[in-house]
Scaffold this motif. Structure first.
Motif, PDB file in Angstrom:
ATOM      1  N   ASP A 124     -29.262  13.040  14.059  1.00  0.00           N
ATOM      2  CA  ASP A 124     -29.091  14.372  14.642  1.00  0.00           C
ATOM      3  C   ASP A 124     -27.635  14.827  14.545  1.00  0.00           C
ATOM      4  N   LEU A 125     -26.884  14.254  13.599  1.00  0.00           N
ATOM      5  CA  LEU A 125     -25.452  14.527  13.521  1.00  0.00           C
ATOM      6  C   LEU A 125     -25.156  16.004  13.309  1.00  0.00           C
ATOM      7  N   ASP A 126     -26.049  16.719  12.628  1.00  0.00           N
ATOM      8  CA  ASP A 126     -25.816  18.132  12.394  1.00  0.00           C
ATOM      9  C   ASP A 126     -25.787  18.947  13.678  1.00  0.00           C
ATOM     10  N   ARG A 127     -26.390  18.431  14.734  1.00  0.00           N
ATOM     11  CA  ARG A 127     -26.413  19.147  16.008  1.00  0.00           C
ATOM     12  C   ARG A 127     -25.048  19.115  16.711  1.00  0.00           C
ATOM     13  N   TYR A 128     -24.165  18.245  16.252  1.00  0.00           N
ATOM     14  CA  TYR A 128     -22.834  18.110  16.855  1.00  0.00           C
ATOM     15  C   TYR A 128     -21.747  18.866  16.077  1.00  0.00           C
ATOM     16  N   ILE A 129     -22.120  19.577  15.046  1.00  0.00           N
ATOM     17  CA  ILE A 129     -21.127  20.307  14.271  1.00  0.00           C
ATOM     18  C   ILE A 129     -20.477  21.374  15.141  1.00  0.00           C
ATOM     19  N   ASP A 130     -19.154  21.391  15.161  1.00  0.00           N
ATOM     20  CA  ASP A 130     -18.371  22.341  15.967  1.00  0.00           C
ATOM     21  C   ASP A 130     -18.697  22.251  17.453  1.00  0.00           C
ATOM     22  N   LEU A 131     -19.067  21.051  17.908  1.00  0.00           N
ATOM     23  CA  LEU A 131     -19.342  20.806  19.325  1.00  0.00           C
ATOM     24  C   LEU A 131     -18.572  19.558  19.749  1.00  0.00           C
ATOM     25  N   PHE A 132     -17.565  19.734  20.590  1.00  0.00           N
ATOM     26  CA  PHE A 132     -16.739  18.615  21.036  1.00  0.00           C
ATOM     27  C   PHE A 132     -16.965  18.358  22.518  1.00  0.00           C
ATOM     28  N   GLY A 133     -17.205  17.096  22.847  1.00  0.00           N
ATOM     29  CA  GLY A 133     -17.274  16.708  24.244  1.00  0.00           C
ATOM     30  C   GLY A 133     -15.882  16.491  24.813  1.00  0.00           C
ATOM     31  N   VAL A 134     -15.679  16.899  26.072  1.00  0.00           N
ATOM     32  CA  VAL A 134     -14.382  16.743  26.721  1.00  0.00           C
ATOM     33  C   VAL A 134     -14.566  16.049  28.060  1.00  0.00           C
ATOM     34  N   HIS A 135     -13.478  15.513  28.560  1.00  0.00           N
ATOM     35  CA  HIS A 135     -13.502  14.824  29.850  1.00  0.00           C
ATOM     36  C   HIS A 135     -13.928  15.811  30.937  1.00  0.00           C
ATOM     37  N   PRO A 136     -14.915  15.447  31.771  1.00  0.00           N
ATOM     38  CA  PRO A 136     -15.418  16.387  32.774  1.00  0.00           C
ATOM     39  C   PRO A 136     -14.371  16.821  33.799  1.00  0.00           C
ATOM     40  N   LYS A 137     -13.350  15.987  34.013  1.00  0.00           N
ATOM     41  CA  LYS A 137     -12.325  16.302  35.016  1.00  0.00           C
ATOM     42  C   LYS A 137     -11.096  16.946  34.375  1.00  0.00           C
ATOM     43  N   PHE A 138     -10.648  16.424  33.249  1.00  0.00           N
ATOM     44  CA  PHE A 138      -9.376  16.848  32.676  1.00  0.00           C
ATOM     45  C   PHE A 138      -9.525  17.918  31.589  1.00  0.00           C
ATOM     46  N   GLY A 139     -10.718  18.112  31.069  1.00  0.00           N
ATOM     47  CA  GLY A 139     -10.957  19.183  30.124  1.00  0.00           C
ATOM     48  C   GLY A 139     -10.359  18.933  28.753  1.00  0.00           C
ATOM     49  N   VAL A 140     -10.021  20.016  28.056  1.00  0.00           N
ATOM     50  CA  VAL A 140      -9.570  19.959  26.669  1.00  0.00           C
ATOM     51  C   VAL A 140      -8.122  19.492  26.606  1.00  0.00           C
ATOM     52  N   SER A 141      -7.852  18.550  25.712  1.00  0.00           N
ATOM     53  CA  SER A 141      -6.489  18.094  25.468  1.00  0.00           C
ATOM     54  C   SER A 141      -5.939  18.834  24.258  1.00  0.00           C
ATOM     55  N   GLY A 142      -4.794  19.491  24.441  1.00  0.00           N
ATOM     56  CA  GLY A 142      -4.206  20.237  23.341  1.00  0.00           C
ATOM     57  C   GLY A 142      -4.795  21.625  23.216  1.00  0.00           C
ATOM     58  N   ALA A 143      -4.482  22.274  22.111  1.00  0.00           N
ATOM     59  CA  ALA A 143      -4.937  23.643  21.880  1.00  0.00           C
ATOM     60  C   ALA A 143      -6.414  23.657  21.500  1.00  0.00           C
ATOM     61  N   ARG A 144      -7.126  24.655  21.980  1.00  0.00           N
ATOM     62  CA  ARG A 144      -8.522  24.820  21.608  1.00  0.00           C
ATOM     63  C   ARG A 144      -8.633  25.314  20.166  1.00  0.00           C
ATOM     64  N   ILE A 145      -9.649  24.840  19.487  1.00  0.00           N
ATOM     65  CA  ILE A 145      -9.960  25.293  18.137  1.00  0.00           C
ATOM     66  C   ILE A 145     -10.972  26.416  18.272  1.00  0.00           C
ATOM     67  N   SER A 146     -10.671  27.563  17.715  1.00  0.00           N
ATOM     68  CA  SER A 146     -11.467  28.759  17.989  1.00  0.00           C
ATOM     69  C   SER A 146     -12.920  28.624  17.559  1.00  0.00           C
ATOM     70  N   SER A 147     -13.199  27.858  16.506  1.00  0.00           N
ATOM     71  CA  SER A 147     -14.572  27.731  16.007  1.00  0.00           C
ATOM     72  C   SER A 147     -15.374  26.645  16.720  1.00  0.00           C
ATOM     73  N   VAL A 148     -14.737  25.910  17.628  1.00  0.00           N
ATOM     74  CA  VAL A 148     -15.382  24.777  18.293  1.00  0.00           C
ATOM     75  C   VAL A 148     -15.841  25.167  19.695  1.00  0.00           C
ATOM     76  N   THR A 149     -17.030  24.714  20.061  1.00  0.00           N
ATOM     77  CA  THR A 149     -17.530  24.823  21.419  1.00  0.00           C
ATOM     78  C   THR A 149     -17.197  23.540  22.161  1.00  0.00           C
ATOM     79  N   TYR A 150     -16.598  23.653  23.329  1.00  0.00           N
ATOM     80  CA  TYR A 150     -16.233  22.495  24.146  1.00  0.00           C
ATOM     81  C   TYR A 150     -17.165  22.416  25.353  1.00  0.00           C
ATOM     82  N   ARG A 151     -17.670  21.214  25.614  1.00  0.00           N
ATOM     83  CA  ARG A 151     -18.547  21.006  26.757  1.00  0.00           C
ATOM     84  C   ARG A 151     -18.152  19.722  27.478  1.00  0.00           C
ATOM     85  N   PRO A 152     -18.125  19.743  28.815  1.00  0.00           N
ATOM     86  CA  PRO A 152     -17.888  18.498  29.561  1.00  0.00           C
ATOM     87  C   PRO A 152     -18.937  17.456  29.182  1.00  0.00           C
ATOM     88  N   GLN A 153     -18.471  16.232  28.950  1.00  0.00           N
ATOM     89  CA  GLN A 153     -19.370  15.159  28.527  1.00  0.00           C
ATOM     90  C   GLN A 153     -19.262  14.006  29.521  1.00  0.00           C
TER      91      GLN A 153
END
Length: 234
Positions: free
Chosen positions: A183-212
């Protein structure tokens, strides 16, 4: 990895070794990548990158990677040479860029490429974070060495803290995870992030970030689909 090959003609798996973890301050000292086409490796790059004059490697990084200041001076290329070589590997919009903890490596690549006016090369490709997939498959800890051990890849992959070796280890891991559930195609442009600390660094505009969360219940892409259906957007 059939789901990926139905969508992409080229997969570029890369890794960096750096002087530290601060984007925009620390520097890439090694850039390694392998190019896959039709499921096979067809090209590679492995470049040490010299530091600016007057800068030296922290002792921790020397101990971790085995790379020394003397090596960088004797074998390293300038950042522009490495950046242009990497960009030449990317091809067209049917290219997928993969890394293990891709948010980290892509942030460092952004700063490297932007210094040479090459950052537009990251606009066309799509992105896959192998770490996000692995977090959905196995419990903590989630370092690359843990993934190698979990999938019993020790005979064919090693987390050596050298860029091209770790890129190849990530290829082997992708293949193992796809064999388990493709199911690797389902993760394209989808990054999991720490539920407490969120995104590290600058966000990539084409990527969706979700707490994991560490507790695995449903795949991250199903969490995204559920939020979208509920009106949460992407």
């Amino acid at each position: 990895m059939e789901t990926l090959w139905r969508r992409f003609e080229r997969i570029v798996v890369f890794d960096t070794e750096t002087t530290g973890i601060e984007f925009g301050k620390d520097r890439i000292i090694e850039l390694g990548a392998v190019v896959l086409e039709a499921g096979r490796e067809c090209a590679e790059m492995d470049r040490l990158i010299r530091l600016p004059e007057g800068r030296t490697l922290p002792p921790f990084i020397v101990n971790l990677t085995g790379i020394t200041d003397e090596q960088l001076l004797a074998e390293g290329v300038d950042g522009g040479t490495a950046a242009r070589e990497f960009c030449a590997m990317l091809g067209d919009e049917r290219t997928l860029i993969v890394a293990y903890n891709a948010q980290f490596d892509l942030n460092f690549m952004f700063y490297l490429l932007s210094a040479y006016h090459l950052v537009e090369s990251l606009v066309r490709p799509r992105f896959l974070d192998a770490l996000t997939v692995y977090r959905d498959r196995r419990d903590y800890p989630h370092k690359l060495c843990d993934a190698i051990e979990a999938y019993r890849l020790g005979d064919e992959a090693v987390n050596s803290h050298r860029a091209v070796d770790d890129a190849r280890a990530t290829v082997r891991l992708l293949e193992a995870m796809a064999a388990e559930r493709d199911d690797l195609d389902r993760y394209i442009d989808l990054f999991g992030v720490h539920p407490k600390f969120g995104v590290s660094g600058a966000r990539i505009s084409s990527v969706t970030y979700r707490p994991q969360p560490y507790r695995r219940t449903i795949p991250l892409y199903e969490r995204r689909d559920a939020e979208t259906a509920a009106g949460g957007g992407v």
